[in-house]
Design an enzyme around this catalytic site. Structure first.
Site, PDB file in Angstrom:
ATOM      1  N   HIS A  14      40.428  -3.898  14.068  1.00 39.97           N
ATOM      2  CA  HIS A  14      41.300  -2.723  13.241  1.00 39.97           C
ATOM      3  C   HIS A  14      42.450  -2.196  13.981  1.00 39.97           C
ATOM      4  O   HIS A  14      42.925  -1.568  15.333  1.00 39.97           O
ATOM      5  CB  HIS A  14      40.159  -1.338  13.263  1.00 39.97           C
ATOM      6  N   HIS A  16      46.970  -2.138  13.610  1.00 37.58           N
ATOM      7  CA  HIS A  16      48.730  -2.425  12.027  1.00 37.58           C
ATOM      8  C   HIS A  16      49.093  -3.198  12.671  1.00 37.58           C
ATOM      9  O   HIS A  16      49.835  -3.033  13.502  1.00 37.58           O
ATOM     10  CB  HIS A  16      49.271  -0.413  12.332  1.00 37.58           C
ATOM     11  N   LYS A 100      40.516   1.131   2.828  1.00 40.80           N
ATOM     12  CA  LYS A 100      40.578   2.585   4.025  1.00 40.80           C
ATOM     13  C   LYS A 100      40.438   3.881   3.234  1.00 40.80           C
ATOM     14  O   LYS A 100      42.296   4.177   2.479  1.00 40.80           O
ATOM     15  CB  LYS A 100      41.754   1.980   4.493  1.00 40.80           C
ATOM     16  N   HIS A 137      39.058   7.187   8.243  1.00 39.16           N
ATOM     17  CA  HIS A 137      40.297   8.080   9.460  1.00 39.16           C
ATOM     18  C   HIS A 137      38.885   9.064   8.545  1.00 39.16           C
ATOM     19  O   HIS A 137      39.456  10.298   8.322  1.00 39.16           O
ATOM     20  CB  HIS A 137      41.328   7.893   8.823  1.00 39.16           C
ATOM     21  N   HIS A 175      37.696   4.329  15.004  1.00 36.69           N
ATOM     22  CA  HIS A 175      38.159   4.852  16.413  1.00 36.69           C
ATOM     23  C   HIS A 175      37.658   6.143  17.139  1.00 36.69           C
ATOM     24  O   HIS A 175      38.586   7.417  16.668  1.00 36.69           O
ATOM     25  CB  HIS A 175      39.790   4.879  16.021  1.00 36.69           C
ATOM     26  N   ASP A 248      42.935  -0.204  17.364  1.00 36.46           N
ATOM     27  CA  ASP A 248      44.239   0.416  16.330  1.00 36.46           C
ATOM     28  C   ASP A 248      45.047   0.561  16.824  1.00 36.46           C
ATOM     29  O   ASP A 248      46.044   1.398  17.239  1.00 36.46           O
ATOM     30  CB  ASP A 248      43.147   2.400  16.398  1.00 36.46           C
TER      31      ASP A 248
HETATM   32  O1  DOR Z   1      47.697   6.842  16.100  1.00 36.61           O
HETATM   33  C1  DOR Z   1      47.327   6.799  14.905  1.00 36.61           C
HETATM   34  N1  DOR Z   1      48.606   5.530  14.724  1.00 36.61           N
HETATM   35  N2  DOR Z   1      47.001   7.169  14.265  1.00 36.61           N
HETATM   36  C2  DOR Z   1      46.425   6.209  13.238  1.00 36.61           C
HETATM   37  O2  DOR Z   1      45.378   6.912  12.406  1.00 36.61           O
HETATM   38  C3  DOR Z   1      47.683   6.071  12.513  1.00 36.61           C
HETATM   39  C4  DOR Z   1      48.348   4.752  13.827  1.00 36.61           C
HETATM   40  C5  DOR Z   1      49.692   5.070  12.540  1.00 36.61           C
HETATM   41  O3  DOR Z   1      49.840   4.108  12.174  1.00 36.61           O
HETATM   42  O4  DOR Z   1      50.575   4.337  13.517  1.00 36.61           O
HETATM   43 ZN    ZN Z   2      44.472   3.041  13.117  1.00 41.97          ZN
END
Ligand code: DOR
Ligand code: ZN
Length: 345
Positions: A14, A16, A100, A137, A175, A248
């Site tokens: 997981h 980004h 997702k 989520h 998470h 995450d």
């Molecule tokens: O803290 C977070 N940042 N939680 C999330 O679910 C998304 C992520 C983000 O894309 O910045």
């Molecule tokens: Zn995330």
């Protein structure tokens, strides 16, 4: 005392990557440690179709450094108007590994998320039939629910019903931050698993709020009480195949974090394995690290384990206080601290 640990190369289940110039500069941090990663689709606009998913995958692949082998595993962003045929086609063609579900407005770039989860049930039925993994989520967005209770409330209001209604649907509760989530996952069948971030193993909510607001410890779901952190550590290091690594990692510029309305997200990629292995070491569970990092995830996702190995060494690793991405500053997880483990490659 174990001073060197060699394990199969892990995967990050997981994270980004963002897009554009930021993506091109953050992908190498992940590709350095991990063979594969489940890539979140919360871009602007979100990755909602197979065409968008394939194009995003190709942009990520173009950012992988020469000579490095790394496979992004793409996810489809579920909305109120997801086309189940397109999702099924994307999964069959190997573009999507999972889909997702963000409840609308639960977190960063989730405005296009699902406004009524029950309306998504026909899509979930199709996912169950096609054996497509659902990543969730798990937080309610009801303004009447305290931010620290939103994960627990999500279990009671939605997750129990989803799991009961689609008993074969593979679900990753992403998470997780509470003992309630640990208990729920443990009690559910083998089709339900969870990812755990490094930050939720290291910090409780004091780290965010004591001694002044600490924006670099703010992410969603927010860190909870110490009892929850301890439950997460027990789950991660306990050997159950239901729990696996998912950083995450969510890069935001320092200026966007250190602001009157600071963004949620912690850039965990640069220190990921060092951070996790520290926890396993502290818990006397180094022998279970490979399971959490490299074996449980592939087993759940029905993918082969990685054949090559990585080595971590007990040695001082001073983490830079800031990194530069597109010429701007980003504070990494553990920025400015010295960790006791170092990734050798
Ligand atoms: O803290 C977070 N940042 N939680 C999330 O679910 C998304 C992520 C983000 O894309 O910045
Ligand atoms: Zn995330």
């Amino acid at each position: 005392m174990t001073d060197r640990l060699t394990i199969r190369r892990p995967d990050d289940w997981h994270l980004h990557f963002r897009d554009g110039a930021v993506m091109r500069e953050v992908v190498p941090y992940t590709a350095r440690q991990f063979a594969r990663a489940i890539v979140m689709p919360n871009l602007t606009p979100p990755v909602t179709t197979t065409v968008l998913g394939a194009a995003y995958r190709d942009r990520i692949l173009a950012a992988v450094p020469e000579g490095v082998s790394f496979t992004p595993l793409m996810t489809c962003y579920l909305t109120d108007s997801t086309d189940a045929d397109d999702l099924a086609r994307g999964a069959a063609e190997g573009v999507f590994t999972a889909a997702k579900m963000y409840p609308a407005n639960a977190t960063t770039n989730s405005a296009a998320g699902v406004s009524n989860i029950e309306n998504l049930y026909p899509v979930l039925a199709r996912m169950e039939a096609e054996d497509i993994v659902l990543c969730i989520h798990g937080e309610v967005t009801d303004h009447n629910v305290d931010v620290f209770d939103r994960e627990k409330e999500f279990i009671e209001r939605h997750l129990r019903a989803i799991v009961a209604s689609f008993p074969k649907l593979r679900v990753v509760f992403e998470h997780i931050t509470t003992s309630d989530a640990v208990d729920f996952v443990m009690e559910a069948g083998p089709q339900v698993a969870a990812t755990i971030t490094p930050q939720h193993l290291h910090i409780n909510r004091n780290a965010m709020l004591v001694g002044g607001i600490q924006p670099h410890n703010y992410c969603l779901p927010v860190a909870k009480r110490e009892t929850h952190r301890l439950a997460l550590r027990a789950a991660a290091t306990g050997g159950s195949g239901k729990f696996f690594l998912g950083t995450d990692s969510a890069p935001h510029l320092r200026s966007a974090k250190e602001s009157a309305c600071g963004c949620a997200g912690i850039f965990g990629a640069p220190t990921a394995l060092e951070s996790y292995v520290t926890v396993f070491d502290e818990e006397g569970a180094l022998d279970r690290f490979e399971g959490f990092a490299s074996l449980h995830g592939p087993a759940f996702y029905k993918l082969p384990v990685n054949e090559d190995k990585v080595t971590l060494e007990r040695a001082e690793f001073p983490v830079p206080p800031v990194l530069h991405v597109t010429g701007e500053e980003i504070v990494p997880w553990h920025g400015g601290q010295t960790l006791e483990w170092k990734f050798l490659g």
